[in-house]
Design a protein around this motif. Structure first.
Motif, mmCIF file in Angstrom:
data_model
loop_
_atom_site.group_PDB
_atom_site.id
_atom_site.type_symbol
_atom_site.label_atom_id
_atom_site.label_comp_id
_atom_site.label_asym_id
_atom_site.label_seq_id
_atom_site.Cartn_x
_atom_site.Cartn_y
_atom_site.Cartn_z
ATOM 1 N N UNK A 1 0.823 -1.210 0.000
ATOM 2 C CA UNK A 1 0.000 0.000 0.000
ATOM 3 C C UNK A 1 0.857 1.260 0.000
ATOM 4 N N UNK A 2 1.940 1.227 0.758
ATOM 5 C CA UNK A 2 2.851 2.365 0.810
ATOM 6 C C UNK A 2 3.556 2.557 -0.535
ATOM 7 N N UNK A 3 3.954 1.466 -1.164
ATOM 8 C CA UNK A 3 4.665 1.537 -2.440
ATOM 9 C C UNK A 3 3.717 1.939 -3.567
ATOM 10 N N UNK A 4 2.501 1.390 -3.577
ATOM 11 C CA UNK A 4 1.529 1.693 -4.629
ATOM 12 C C UNK A 4 1.232 3.184 -4.714
ATOM 13 N N UNK A 5 1.255 3.878 -3.594
ATOM 14 C CA UNK A 5 0.990 5.320 -3.586
ATOM 15 C C UNK A 5 1.952 6.086 -4.487
ATOM 16 N N UNK A 6 3.121 5.511 -4.740
ATOM 17 C CA UNK A 6 4.156 6.202 -5.512
ATOM 18 C C UNK A 6 4.347 5.593 -6.901
ATOM 19 N N UNK A 7 3.368 4.824 -7.349
ATOM 20 C CA UNK A 7 3.454 4.184 -8.663
ATOM 21 C C UNK A 7 2.283 4.620 -9.530
ATOM 22 N N UNK A 8 2.260 5.883 -9.920
ATOM 23 C CA UNK A 8 1.167 6.367 -10.745
ATOM 24 C C UNK A 8 1.417 6.168 -12.236
ATOM 25 N N UNK A 9 2.624 5.849 -12.610
ATOM 26 C CA UNK A 9 2.967 5.602 -14.002
ATOM 27 C C UNK A 9 2.814 4.119 -14.314
ATOM 28 N N UNK A 10 3.026 3.776 -15.577
ATOM 29 C CA UNK A 10 3.027 2.363 -15.945
ATOM 30 C C UNK A 10 4.173 1.664 -15.244
ATOM 31 N N UNK A 11 3.942 0.407 -14.839
ATOM 32 C CA UNK A 11 4.924 -0.366 -14.084
ATOM 33 C C UNK A 11 5.191 -1.672 -14.815
ATOM 34 N N UNK A 12 6.462 -1.995 -14.952
ATOM 35 C CA UNK A 12 6.872 -3.290 -15.494
ATOM 36 C C UNK A 12 7.613 -4.023 -14.380
ATOM 37 N N UNK A 13 7.160 -5.236 -14.105
ATOM 38 C CA UNK A 13 7.770 -6.054 -13.060
ATOM 39 C C UNK A 13 8.731 -7.053 -13.694
ATOM 40 N N UNK A 14 9.893 -7.197 -13.063
ATOM 41 C CA UNK A 14 10.954 -8.044 -13.589
ATOM 42 C C UNK A 14 11.419 -8.989 -12.492
ATOM 43 N N UNK A 15 11.688 -10.225 -12.863
ATOM 44 C CA UNK A 15 12.359 -11.178 -11.971
ATOM 45 C C UNK A 15 13.232 -12.053 -12.863
ATOM 46 N N UNK A 16 13.620 -13.188 -12.388
ATOM 47 C CA UNK A 16 14.500 -14.049 -13.184
ATOM 48 C C UNK A 16 13.766 -14.626 -14.391
ATOM 49 N N UNK A 17 12.596 -15.235 -14.148
ATOM 50 C CA UNK A 17 11.897 -15.929 -15.229
ATOM 51 C C UNK A 17 10.474 -15.444 -15.463
ATOM 52 N N UNK A 18 9.943 -14.667 -14.558
ATOM 53 C CA UNK A 18 8.571 -14.186 -14.678
ATOM 54 C C UNK A 18 7.653 -14.681 -13.575
ATOM 55 N N UNK A 19 8.070 -15.703 -12.831
ATOM 56 C CA UNK A 19 7.226 -16.285 -11.777
ATOM 57 C C UNK A 19 6.974 -15.289 -10.638
ATOM 58 N N UNK A 20 8.039 -14.781 -10.053
ATOM 59 C CA UNK A 20 7.888 -13.846 -8.929
ATOM 60 C C UNK A 20 7.247 -12.543 -9.393
ATOM 61 N N UNK A 21 7.563 -12.120 -10.615
ATOM 62 C CA UNK A 21 6.952 -10.898 -11.145
ATOM 63 C C UNK A 21 5.442 -11.078 -11.276
ATOM 64 N N UNK A 22 4.995 -12.262 -11.673
ATOM 65 C CA UNK A 22 3.555 -12.533 -11.773
ATOM 66 C C UNK A 22 2.903 -12.449 -10.389
ATOM 67 N N UNK A 23 3.582 -12.971 -9.379
ATOM 68 C CA UNK A 23 3.056 -12.879 -8.014
ATOM 69 C C UNK A 23 2.998 -11.422 -7.566
ATOM 70 N N UNK A 24 4.039 -10.667 -7.883
ATOM 71 C CA UNK A 24 4.068 -9.249 -7.530
ATOM 72 C C UNK A 24 2.957 -8.494 -8.261
#
Length: 191
Positions: free
Chosen positions: A54-77
């Motif tokens: 909730x604290x982090x989302x307040x500062x993400x008003x732009x488009x966000x791309x999530x990255x991890x090693x293979x995509x698994x953790x990014x999908x969870x995020x």
């Protein structure tokens, strides 16, 4: 950016070169991030993102791309951020592994094993040891069964308790990576 939930490496590269690049959050451990990361990415480990979403989302008003090693953790995020009401979340398809395979540059630091590789080593070692020990003490076979059950549960729920535990080890810690530091970076650093 009006892209689907996942974007490929070429699309991300094009977006990073645009006048309004997306924010990239790399949800791997600080150790993995220090080994190799895409320039401009912010390191927000998955467990920290879940705890302070909730604290982090307040500062993400732009488009966000999530990255991890293979995509698994990014999908969870991504699921975590969408549950918090953020709709402009995209996952780098294939993660940093696909990014590097396509020949795109990464910033490199000291090499370390990926968290997924560490999980395979620990789980495999425990299973092998308990099967060998079960020759002398038959009840050790249940340790192997418990690890197998844990891995099955991890696959079905798309979570990994062993991975989360390993991520806390000193080997996987890098530079200070806490919620106040991350939020300060998101607020103050130019895009």
């Amino acid at each position: 950016m009006t892209a689907p939930a996942t974007i490929d490496s070429q699309c991300l590269s094009d977006l990073l070169g645009s006048t309004a690049p997306p924010r990239m959050l790399d949800v791997r451990t600080p150790g993995e991030f220090e080994t190799a990361h895409i320039a401009g990415a912010y390191n927000v480990p998955l467990d920290l993102l879940r705890e302070h979403r909730d604290e982090i989302v307040k500062h993400l008003d732009d488009d966000v791309v999530l990255v991890c090693r293979s995509g698994q953790r990014a999908a969870q995020a991504g699921e975590t951020l969408r549950d918090a009401g953020l709709t402009n979340v995209h996952i780098l398809d294939g993660g940093i592994t696909a990014w590097e395979a396509k020949g795109f540059a990464v910033n490199r630091g000291a090499p370390r094993w990926d968290l997924e590789r560490q999980v395979r080593l620990v789980a495999g070692s425990i299973v092998l040891s308990s099967v060998l020990a079960s020759v002398a003490v038959p009840k050790f076979k249940w340790v192997a069964a418990a690890i197998g059950g844990g891995l099955t549960f991890a696959a079905l729920t798309n979570t990994c308790a062993m991975g989360m535990a390993l991520s806390k080890l000193p080997y996987n810690r890098g530079a200070t990576c806490d919620a106040p530091t991350i939020v300060a970076q998101l607020v103050s650093e130019p895009r």
